[in-house]
Motif scaffolding. Structure first.
Motif, PDB file in Angstrom:
ATOM      1  N   SER A 210       0.830  -1.196   0.000  1.00 31.89           N
ATOM      2  CA  SER A 210       0.000   0.000   0.000  1.00 31.89           C
ATOM      3  C   SER A 210       0.868   1.250   0.000  1.00 31.89           C
ATOM      4  CB  SER A 210      -0.925   0.008   1.219  1.00 31.89           C
ATOM      5  OG  SER A 210      -1.596   1.242   1.331  1.00 31.89           O
ATOM      6  N   LYS A 211       0.819   1.998  -1.087  1.00 30.96           N
ATOM      7  CA  LYS A 211       1.591   3.235  -1.164  1.00 30.96           C
ATOM      8  C   LYS A 211       1.033   4.288  -0.204  1.00 30.96           C
ATOM      9  CE  LYS A 211       1.295   3.033  -5.696  1.00 30.96           C
ATOM     10  NZ  LYS A 211       1.395   3.365  -7.136  1.00 30.96           N
ATOM     11  N   LYS A 212      -0.232   4.174   0.135  1.00 30.03           N
ATOM     12  CA  LYS A 212      -0.821   5.102   1.094  1.00 30.03           C
ATOM     13  C   LYS A 212      -0.158   4.962   2.454  1.00 30.03           C
ATOM     14  CE  LYS A 212      -5.156   6.333   3.374  1.00 30.03           C
ATOM     15  NZ  LYS A 212      -6.602   6.011   3.545  1.00 30.03           N
ATOM     16  N   GLN A 213       0.079   3.712   2.881  1.00 31.00           N
ATOM     17  CA  GLN A 213       0.734   3.476   4.166  1.00 31.00           C
ATOM     18  C   GLN A 213       2.167   4.021   4.157  1.00 31.00           C
ATOM     19  OE1 GLN A 213      -0.580   2.087   6.860  1.00 31.00           O
ATOM     20  NE2 GLN A 213      -2.564   1.488   6.041  1.00 31.00           N
ATOM     21  N   LEU A 214       2.848   3.866   3.035  1.00 32.59           N
ATOM     22  CA  LEU A 214       4.213   4.384   2.924  1.00 32.59           C
ATOM     23  C   LEU A 214       4.227   5.903   3.022  1.00 32.59           C
ATOM     24  CD1 LEU A 214       5.528   2.153  -0.008  1.00 32.59           C
ATOM     25  CD2 LEU A 214       6.099   1.934   2.406  1.00 32.59           C
ATOM     26  N   ARG A 215       3.307   6.551   2.331  1.00 30.53           N
ATOM     27  CA  ARG A 215       3.247   8.017   2.365  1.00 30.53           C
ATOM     28  C   ARG A 215       2.945   8.515   3.777  1.00 30.53           C
ATOM     29  NH1 ARG A 215       0.608   7.362  -2.728  1.00 30.53           N
ATOM     30  NH2 ARG A 215      -1.425   7.439  -1.698  1.00 30.53           N
ATOM     31  N   GLU A 216       2.027   7.843   4.451  1.00 27.64           N
ATOM     32  CA  GLU A 216       1.677   8.258   5.811  1.00 27.64           C
ATOM     33  C   GLU A 216       2.864   8.091   6.756  1.00 27.64           C
ATOM     34  OE1 GLU A 216      -1.717   5.891   6.724  1.00 27.64           O
ATOM     35  OE2 GLU A 216      -3.125   7.194   5.645  1.00 27.64           O
ATOM     36  N   GLY A 217       3.638   7.007   6.561  1.00 27.53           N
ATOM     37  CA  GLY A 217       4.812   6.794   7.398  1.00 27.53           C
ATOM     38  C   GLY A 217       5.860   7.874   7.200  1.00 27.53           C
ATOM     39  N   SER A 243       9.183   9.448  -1.396  1.00 27.13           N
ATOM     40  CA  SER A 243      10.381   9.738  -0.615  1.00 27.13           C
ATOM     41  C   SER A 243      10.243  11.040   0.150  1.00 27.13           C
ATOM     42  CB  SER A 243      11.612   9.797  -1.528  1.00 27.13           C
ATOM     43  OG  SER A 243      11.525  10.904  -2.403  1.00 27.13           O
ATOM     44  N   LEU A 244      11.094  11.177   1.158  1.00 24.58           N
ATOM     45  CA  LEU A 244      11.207  12.401   1.940  1.00 24.58           C
ATOM     46  C   LEU A 244      12.584  12.988   1.669  1.00 24.58           C
ATOM     47  CD1 LEU A 244      10.202  14.341   4.178  1.00 24.58           C
ATOM     48  CD2 LEU A 244      11.195  12.753   5.848  1.00 24.58           C
ATOM     49  N   ARG A 245      12.629  14.233   1.209  1.00 20.69           N
ATOM     50  CA  ARG A 245      13.888  14.862   0.847  1.00 20.69           C
ATOM     51  C   ARG A 245      14.103  16.123   1.678  1.00 20.69           C
ATOM     52  NH1 ARG A 245      13.427  14.671  -5.785  1.00 20.69           N
ATOM     53  NH2 ARG A 245      13.075  12.420  -5.963  1.00 20.69           N
ATOM     54  N   PHE A 246      15.317  16.287   2.157  1.00 16.21           N
ATOM     55  CA  PHE A 246      15.643  17.491   2.922  1.00 16.21           C
ATOM     56  C   PHE A 246      17.154  17.668   2.982  1.00 16.21           C
ATOM     57  CE2 PHE A 246      15.154  13.975   5.944  1.00 16.21           C
ATOM     58  CZ  PHE A 246      16.342  14.017   6.651  1.00 16.21           C
ATOM     59  N   ASN A 247      17.566  18.876   3.350  1.00 20.17           N
ATOM     60  CA  ASN A 247      18.968  19.175   3.618  1.00 20.17           C
ATOM     61  C   ASN A 247      19.176  19.208   5.118  1.00 20.17           C
ATOM     62  OD1 ASN A 247      20.201  19.424   1.087  1.00 20.17           O
ATOM     63  ND2 ASN A 247      19.397  21.487   0.810  1.00 20.17           N
ATOM     64  N   SER A 256      26.255  21.159   4.308  1.00 17.54           N
ATOM     65  CA  SER A 256      24.980  20.454   4.358  1.00 17.54           C
ATOM     66  C   SER A 256      25.049  19.124   3.636  1.00 17.54           C
ATOM     67  CB  SER A 256      23.871  21.316   3.745  1.00 17.54           C
ATOM     68  OG  SER A 256      24.119  21.542   2.381  1.00 17.54           O
ATOM     69  N   HIS A 257      24.174  18.217   4.036  1.00 13.65           N
ATOM     70  CA  HIS A 257      24.037  16.916   3.397  1.00 13.65           C
ATOM     71  C   HIS A 257      22.625  16.813   2.828  1.00 13.65           C
ATOM     72  CE1 HIS A 257      27.755  15.440   5.337  1.00 13.65           C
ATOM     73  NE2 HIS A 257      27.347  16.147   6.367  1.00 13.65           N
ATOM     74  N   SER A 258      22.532  16.306   1.612  1.00 13.65           N
ATOM     75  CA  SER A 258      21.235  16.145   0.957  1.00 13.65           C
ATOM     76  C   SER A 258      20.716  14.740   1.231  1.00 13.65           C
ATOM     77  CB  SER A 258      21.382  16.381  -0.546  1.00 13.65           C
ATOM     78  OG  SER A 258      20.164  16.145  -1.215  1.00 13.65           O
ATOM     79  N   PHE A 259      19.629  14.644   2.001  1.00 12.94           N
ATOM     80  CA  PHE A 259      19.052  13.356   2.372  1.00 12.94           C
ATOM     81  C   PHE A 259      17.865  13.009   1.469  1.00 12.94           C
ATOM     82  CE2 PHE A 259      21.435  13.802   6.233  1.00 12.94           C
ATOM     83  CZ  PHE A 259      21.542  12.515   6.760  1.00 12.94           C
ATOM     84  N   GLU A 260      17.742  11.723   1.162  1.00  7.54           N
ATOM     85  CA  GLU A 260      16.526  11.192   0.548  1.00  7.54           C
ATOM     86  C   GLU A 260      16.179   9.909   1.303  1.00  7.54           C
ATOM     87  OE1 GLU A 260      14.367  10.119  -3.659  1.00  7.54           O
ATOM     88  OE2 GLU A 260      16.520  10.476  -3.647  1.00  7.54           O
ATOM     89  N   ILE A 261      15.001   9.885   1.906  1.00 10.18           N
ATOM     90  CA  ILE A 261      14.590   8.746   2.722  1.00 10.18           C
ATOM     91  C   ILE A 261      13.394   8.066   2.068  1.00 10.18           C
ATOM     92  CG2 ILE A 261      13.780   8.001   4.992  1.00 10.18           C
ATOM     93  CD1 ILE A 261      15.163  10.381   6.201  1.00 10.18           C
TER      94      ILE A 261
END
Length: 459
Positions: A210-217, A243-247, A256-261
């Motif tokens: 379920s992609k919905k569960q992944l997005r909610e997580g 994915s979740l992306r942030f610096n 800074s480090h560029s994260f992708e989770i």
């Protein structure tokens, strides 16, 4: 025997044996539909307005506060998205690269002169102005190589602590964590450090993907991180579906480090059998859902990392130089060509390793000669055809099928026989132009091929 004439649909690339069949296909699949300029998909003309409202607004981030300014263009190293067949100016998708190029010339007047103006953007005092190998080495030590010694140790300790924080903020139990990116592979530079994190949880295996569960997580992780004591050092990127992306600002060295989770369940496990990997390849090849294919391919990330890490230190130095060249030699995209996509850092790494292998893997070599060889090949990008067989046999049916249909440039992911990593770029002609201009710079002035780089003499 007469060759069979095929009629090609310029919108999707499908072939038909008659003009009537092509006309019927167009009426059934494309008639009455228009291309959305925001996402590039075909939608019914009367529903375009409602469709446009449903696409999340892409807000501009305050990236000038951090060293890494390309958070929006973080490389996704998994499922190729066929960007190579999308327009640089309007993101409209086509079935073939030729039809895309015809569209750019006719609709956007994308001439050779315009391409040159929009592609080249050498930064002042860049490494191409160096005169000789020694000056290039000094430039690399000062401007490109990441910090070393105690400063590097402090950075590593801080990132390790932050990774523990990420795991603690994730809303469901984690069974295993996979890490990737240039920071892990040892190809990061002073201004470009990527860290890819895959959080594997058995919970996601029980919800039938379920992609919905992944997005909610991931959304819960986003909010939890913002509430921690580290929240003021995190610059969140635009939300994506997978994915979740942030610096993340590293205080010890003020970079800074560029994260992708990303998150999924453990498809392969820590020690998969050969049969299990072959089963995953078949699943990826037959999968019609690009999101699901990208999630399944996350299991191959450790093998991608190992492939790059296996290179000698000198090759990683050359990779850093080439990544820096991409960052400092191209003009920034404007509003007019905002859909331009350059090759991913993973493609640059693989291309550099291939060139080193062509030179018969020397342990010591001139970085100027190595850079020259890579740039020479980029000028002839239509001839790039690179395949490794360390993870799949030459007679493996899926490899055979993919290899028969491939278009150039072609760099097959060494651990995934279903992905051409060159497909994430739609501006190879611009890459060739900038490479050609770079070879005229002082760094390569009067430089001729020397052993073991003599194979470039004919390029």
């Amino acid at each position: 025997m007469w060759a069979l004439k095929l009629y090609n649909c310029e919108l999707c690339g499908s072939n038909f044996v008659s003009c009537t069949a092509l006309r019927y296909h167009f009426q059934q699949k494309h008639f009455g539909k228009v291309h959305c300029k925001k996402c590039g998909q075909e939608v019914p003309g009367d529903k375009l307005q409602d469709h446009s409202k449903s696409i999340p607004h892409r807000s501009t981030m305050e990236t000038h506060k951090l060293n890494w300014v390309n958070l929006e263009e973080r490389n996704i190293m998994h499922k190729a998205t066929k960007i190579s067949k999308s327009c640089r100016m309007c993101c409209r998708h086509f079935g073939t690269i030729l039809s895309r190029e015809n569209h750019e010339r006719q609709e956007h007047h994308f001439t050779a002169n315009k391409r040159a103006q929009m592609s080249t953007g050498f930064s002042p005092h860049n490494m191409l102005e160096c005169k000789g190998s020694q000056e290039l080495q000094r430039f690399a030590d000062k401007k490109i190589h990441p910090a070393s010694g105690s400063q590097r140790a402090a950075c590593v300790a801080e990132i390790d602590a932050f990774l523990q924080l990420i795991q603690g903020c994730f809303p469901v139990p984690i069974s295993r964590v996979i890490q990737g990116g240039s920071y892990v592979k040892g190809t990061d530079t002073q201004g470009c450090s990527e860290i890819d994190i895959v959080l594997l949880s058995d919970v996601f295996g029980s919800v039938k993907h379920s992609k919905k569960q992944l997005r909610e997580g991931l959304e819960a992780l986003r909010e939890n991180l913002k509430r921690t004591s580290q929240g003021n050092r995190i610059l969140m990127g635009t939300r994506t579906s997978l994915s979740l992306r942030f610096n993340y600002l590293c205080t010890e060295s003020l970079h800074s480090h560029s994260f992708e989770i990303m998150a999924y369940y453990d498809v392969l496990g820590p020690t998969p059998s050969t049969d299990l990997k072959l089963h995953l390849y078949r699943k990826l090849y037959l999968c019609n859902d690009s999101d699901e294919a990208q999630l399944c391919a996350l299991a191959l990330l450790p093998y991608q990392v190992d492939f790059i890490k296996a290179s000698i230190v000198r090759v990683k130095e050359l990779i850093r130089l080439m990544i820096h060249w991409f960052k400092t030699s191209f003009a920034n995209p404007t509003e007019e060509n905002k859909f331009r996509r350059l090759p991913s850092s993973y493609a640059v790494e693989l291309l550099t390793i291939h060139i080193w292998e062509r030179a018969e893997k020397p342990l010591f070599f001139s970085l100027v000669q190595g850079m020259r060889a890579v740039l020479k090949l980029l000028v002839r990008y239509a001839e790039i055809d690179i395949v490794w067989h360390s993870h799949y046999h030459r007679k493996f049916p899926i490899f055979v099928k993919v290899n028969q249909k491939h278009t150039r440039p072609f760099i097959l992911d060494p651990v995934n026989p279903t992905v051409n990593v060159c497909d994430t770029c739609n501006a190879w002609d611009e890459v060739a132009h900038v490479a050609r201009c770079s070879l005229l710079k002082p760094l390569f002035s009067r430089v001729r091929a020397e052993p073991p780089w003599l194979f470039t003499s004919d390029w």
